[in-house]
Design an enzyme around this catalytic site. Structure first.
Site, PDB file in Angstrom:
ATOM      1  N   ARG A  51       0.870  -1.180   0.000  1.00  0.00           N
ATOM      2  CA  ARG A  51       0.000   0.000   0.000  1.00  0.00           C
ATOM      3  C   ARG A  51       0.902   1.223   0.000  1.00  0.00           C
ATOM      4  NH1 ARG A  51      -3.781   2.228   4.971  1.00  0.00           N
ATOM      5  NH2 ARG A  51      -1.961   3.514   5.389  1.00  0.00           N
ATOM      6  N   TYR A  67      -2.818  11.629   5.780  1.00  0.00           N
ATOM      7  CA  TYR A  67      -3.172  10.316   6.321  1.00  0.00           C
ATOM      8  C   TYR A  67      -2.174   9.259   5.837  1.00  0.00           C
ATOM      9  CZ  TYR A  67      -4.840   5.679   6.527  1.00  0.00           C
ATOM     10  OH  TYR A  67      -4.860   4.338   6.751  1.00  0.00           O
ATOM     11  N   HIS A  93      -9.097   6.876   2.417  1.00  0.00           N
ATOM     12  CA  HIS A  93      -9.573   7.179   3.775  1.00  0.00           C
ATOM     13  C   HIS A  93     -10.812   8.078   3.762  1.00  0.00           C
ATOM     14  CE1 HIS A  93      -8.642   7.187   8.191  1.00  0.00           C
ATOM     15  NE2 HIS A  93      -8.228   6.000   7.828  1.00  0.00           N
ATOM     16  N   GLU A  95     -13.602  -1.290   6.563  1.00  0.00           N
ATOM     17  CA  GLU A  95     -12.954  -1.312   7.884  1.00  0.00           C
ATOM     18  C   GLU A  95     -13.806  -0.669   8.973  1.00  0.00           C
ATOM     19  OE1 GLU A  95      -9.307   0.777   6.794  1.00  0.00           O
ATOM     20  OE2 GLU A  95      -9.936   2.488   7.987  1.00  0.00           O
ATOM     21  N   TRP A 126     -11.960  12.495   8.103  1.00  0.00           N
ATOM     22  CA  TRP A 126     -10.524  12.234   8.322  1.00  0.00           C
ATOM     23  C   TRP A 126     -10.155  10.920   7.694  1.00  0.00           C
ATOM     24  CZ3 TRP A 126      -8.084   8.218  11.190  1.00  0.00           C
ATOM     25  CH2 TRP A 126      -6.660   8.285  11.143  1.00  0.00           C
TER      26      TRP A 126
HETATM   27  C1  GCO Z   1      -6.078   1.081   7.408  1.00  0.00           C
HETATM   28  C2  GCO Z   1      -6.887   2.057   8.182  1.00  0.00           C
HETATM   29  C3  GCO Z   1      -6.265   2.544   9.436  1.00  0.00           C
HETATM   30  C4  GCO Z   1      -7.271   3.386  10.234  1.00  0.00           C
HETATM   31  C5  GCO Z   1      -7.153   3.086  11.691  1.00  0.00           C
HETATM   32  C6  GCO Z   1      -8.165   3.859  12.507  1.00  0.00           C
HETATM   33  O1  GCO Z   1      -6.394   0.927   6.240  1.00  0.00           O
HETATM   34  O2  GCO Z   1      -5.195   0.476   7.975  1.00  0.00           O
HETATM   35  O3  GCO Z   1      -7.429   3.049   7.353  1.00  0.00           O
HETATM   36  O4  GCO Z   1      -5.068   3.223   9.209  1.00  0.00           O
HETATM   37  O5  GCO Z   1      -7.077   4.749  10.044  1.00  0.00           O
HETATM   38  O6  GCO Z   1      -7.306   1.723  11.858  1.00  0.00           O
HETATM   39  O7  GCO Z   1      -8.163   3.400  13.825  1.00  0.00           O
HETATM   40 MG    MG Z   2      -7.990   2.037   5.540  1.00  0.00          MG
END
Ligand code: GCO
Ligand code: MG
Length: 402
Positions: free
Chosen positions: A147, A159, A212, A262, A402
């Site tokens: 990723r 992010y 995100h 997620e 976010w």
């Molecule tokens: C990912 C996620 C995480 C989240 C986190 C929030 O794809 O791993 O987007 O980075 O931001 O788990 O608690």
């Molecule tokens: Mg994610």
């Protein structure tokens, strides 16, 4: 067989984790992850006040019945707090069942469907010129899928990009810190990142990117289309998934595969996306989607509709969740990828485990049960510290996702 003790353990070996440990009258124990990043104590209280009293005296062999009892019995269905609490109980019961049977949990789920679990690692770079080195370091560790996230020119924080150079851990302060966002800067920049990675690493490496939840459907459609030449394995969370019709719009414009889930906590959150074949990977996790029992149900529905698994595996999911995910990943027919963001050494010591990463694949423990535990004495040395996820504002101050 009876459950005689149920302990809810909160520990912070670098970041907060909530764990449920069940004990049977034969002295067999089972563990379940109950961590909900930034809202840990809500689940801790839910378990302690409302679940633990009802577990004492129950038969730990009755996994499905206990799941239904906690789900239907609450009357208030679903939601991240409830489903994380149910997940913790369910995971601990599968651990106990494996120990009684003398088998690793994947054997109880139908046995091995593959040699190992293909994991994707995180490459992140502050700037475009640092991207190749970040990806190369993952390739050197034999990851077959990476990723890629990169700092956006003109934005101070992005992010997925660690400020310290250490591993990325966004829950950084008791009250949410504030980051800033510009969709136009982002959309103009991201294709240049993947152009660079494909030209340096060739066609074989699987590439992923996490948006995100920051775009609108038409913006996501444009991004998906502009990334088509670089053949991503998936584009993750392109838009917030409350309004799922957005995915129909994205789908009608791009062949870049989509991964979502997620933040989902039940099969009802993803049923339409799956049944309408609007996504390619469903990324729900054991800990946030009702445990092994419920996640298996989601993956089985997905298998009927050409959707593969891609379980969330960030560092805010404890090693207990990772252990449980690997048993499921190994057994299901429609496994896709497993996120792998290694925990710190401190966390690994608090949660001794037998799973391991070798040659791009993760392998669950062969011990009976899940093959993971919590060292309660060590855990007690790391008291809870409040930590929240950040918020995001547009450059004019408007609050954004976010
Ligand atoms: C990912 C996620 C995480 C989240 C986190 C929030 O794809 O791993 O987007 O980075 O931001 O788990 O608690
Ligand atoms: Mg994610």
């Amino acid at each position: 067989m009876k459950i005689v003790d149920a302990r809810v353990i909160v520990t912070c070996p670098g970041r907060n984790f909530v764990t449920l440990k069940l004990v049977t009258d034969d002295g067999v124990t089972g563990v379940g992850d109950a961590t909900l990043n930034g809202r840990e104590l809500a689940v801790e209280a839910y378990l302690r006040e409302h679940v633990v009293p009802a577990l004492i005296g129950r038969d730990p062999a009755r996994i499905e019945d206990t799941w239904q009892y906690l789900y239907k019995g609450a009357y208030w269905r679903r939601g991240p707090v409830t489903m994380t609490a149910i997940a913790a109980v369910d995971t601990a019961l599968w651990d106990i069942k494996g120990k009684y049977a003398g088998l690793p949990v994947y054997q109880l789920l139908g046995g091995r469907s593959r040699d190992g679990v293909t994991a994707y690692g995180h490459a992140y770079a502050a700037s475009l010129d640092e991207v190749p080195a970040a990806v190369a370091s993952l390739v050197a560790q034999n990851y077959r899928a990476v990723r890629v996230q990169c700092g956006i020119p003109g934005l101070s924080k992005t992010y997925g990009v660690s400020a310290s150079g250490g591993s990325y851990e966004p829950a950084d302060s008791a009250v949410p810190s504030v980051e800033s966002w510009s969709t136009s800067r982002y959309l103009a920049f991201v294709p240049t990142v993947f152009e660079r990675v494909r030209s340096e690493f060739g066609p074989d490496l699987q590439l992923l990117h996490d948006v995100h939840h920051r775009l609108t459907p038409i913006e996501a459609a444009r991004l998906g289309r502009s990334l088509e030449p670089y053949a991503l394995t998936w584009l993750e969370d392109p838009v917030p998934a409350e309004l799922q019709d957005g995915y129909r719009l994205i789908r009608s414009h791009t062949t870049t595969p989509l991964a979502v889930g997620e933040v989902f906590n039940s099969i009802w959150d993803c049923a339409d996306l799956i049944q309408s074949q609007l996504i390619d990977y469903v990324r729900c996790s054991v800990v946030h989607a009702g445990g092994i029992t419920h996640l298996r149900r989601i993956f089985d529905l997905a298998a009927l509709h050409h959707v593969r698994s891609g379980s969330h595996g960030a560092t805010d999911l404890s090693p207990i969740c990772m252990a449980a995910a690997l048993h499921l990943d190994l057994a299901i027919p429609n496994f896709g990828l497993q996120e792998h963001m290694p925990h710190t050494a401190e966390t690994d010591r608090v949660f001794p485990h037998g799973y391991h990463f070798a040659d791009g694949l993760l392998h669950p423990s062969e011990e009976p049960g899940l093959g993971v535990d919590i060292d309660e004495e060590l855990a007690a040395r790391y008291p809870y510290r409040p930590a929240s996820l950040p918020v995001n504002r547009l450059e004019d101050g408007t609050l954004h996702s976010w």
